[in-house]
Scaffold this active site. Structure first.
Site, PDB file in Angstrom:
ATOM      1  CB  CYS A 121      -0.913  -0.009   1.231  1.00 34.12           C
ATOM      2  SG  CYS A 121      -2.039   1.381   1.311  1.00 34.12           S
ATOM      3  CG  HIS A 163      -5.669  -2.291  -1.772  1.00 36.76           C
ATOM      4  ND1 HIS A 163      -4.736  -2.959  -1.002  1.00 36.76           N
ATOM      5  CD2 HIS A 163      -5.331  -0.982  -1.694  1.00 36.76           C
ATOM      6  CE1 HIS A 163      -3.884  -2.084  -0.500  1.00 36.76           C
ATOM      7  NE2 HIS A 163      -4.229  -0.864  -0.914  1.00 36.76           N
ATOM      8  CD  GLU A 164      -6.535   1.565  -4.564  1.00 36.58           C
ATOM      9  OE1 GLU A 164      -6.675   2.556  -3.830  1.00 36.58           O
ATOM     10  OE2 GLU A 164      -5.445   0.994  -4.710  1.00 36.58           O
ATOM     11  CG  HIS A 167      -7.271   2.994   0.660  1.00 32.01           C
ATOM     12  ND1 HIS A 167      -6.491   3.243   1.770  1.00 32.01           N
ATOM     13  CD2 HIS A 167      -6.493   2.265  -0.187  1.00 32.01           C
ATOM     14  CE1 HIS A 167      -5.305   2.698   1.603  1.00 32.01           C
ATOM     15  NE2 HIS A 167      -5.271   2.098   0.425  1.00 32.01           N
TER      16      HIS A 167
END
EC number: 3.5.1.88
Length: 193
Positions: A121, A163-164, A167
């Site tokens: 990351c 993953h994004e 966030h």
């Protein structure tokens, strides 16, 4: 010097100045995104991001700069989210089929089996951890023209989107650790960020 020579010289200078300005703008755009990336423990990384409005031109411009940053090969197989550049809004850019795809206000439906994935990351430099991801996703989002899109993704591209999207919800890879390194996992030569 006659007028024709002066005119040619003047046009040549204008072209040279224009090229320098273009190069400077591209360089500043690339470096400004890289310079804006925040790392833990920055508080925005733990916030729940808010939806982006259709008239939010400033955020759309930022997403376009982020897409250019990815397409220029800085992160050829990854993604970057708005919270990673200290903007708590629901948008990110993900590399899909070698193109930087802007996803605004995404909604993700997880499909496929859960599998281990070795991930890094930008906001946690020099750290790679095994996490559990679904092997496929369906993602609905608005594109940069505010058109509704749907993609069905598998494997690496599905992992990038998950993953994004994490966030956008204040979740980091350090929150999703697998207790031990699995026997089989995604190829570690394919980093997500």
């Amino acid at each position: 010097m006659n007028k024709q020579t002066m005119r040619r010289y003047g046009l040549g200078m204008v072209s040279a100045v224009a090229m320098v300005m273009l190069w400077t703008a591209v360089s500043l755009s690339q470096s400004s995104i890289e310079d804006r990336i925040v790392t833990v423990p920055h508080p925005v990384l733990r916030q729940q991001a808010v939806p982006i409005r259709a008239d939010d031109e400033e955020t759309l411009q930022l997403l376009q700069e982020m897409a250019e940053y990815l397409e220029d090969g800085v992160l050829p197989k990854g993604g970057i989210s708005l919270p990673q550049v200290a903007v708590a809004k629901r948008g990110f850019v993900a590399m899909i089929d070698d193109e930087a795809v802007i996803m605004i206000n995404p909604t993700i439906v997880l499909t496929g089996e859960e599998v281990p994935s070795l991930e890094g990351c930008l906001s946690i430099p020099s750290t790679f951890r095994y996490v559990t991801r679904n092997s496929a996703v369906a993602v609905e989002y608005h594109d940069e023209d505010w058109l509704r899109q749907t993609l069905h993704l598998e494997d690496l591209e599905a992992f990038i989107v998950q993953h994004e999207n994490d966030h956008l919800n204040g979740i980091l890879i350090i929150d999703k650790l697998v207790a031990e390194a699995p026997e089989r996992s995604r190829d570690p030569d394919m980093p997500l960020e």
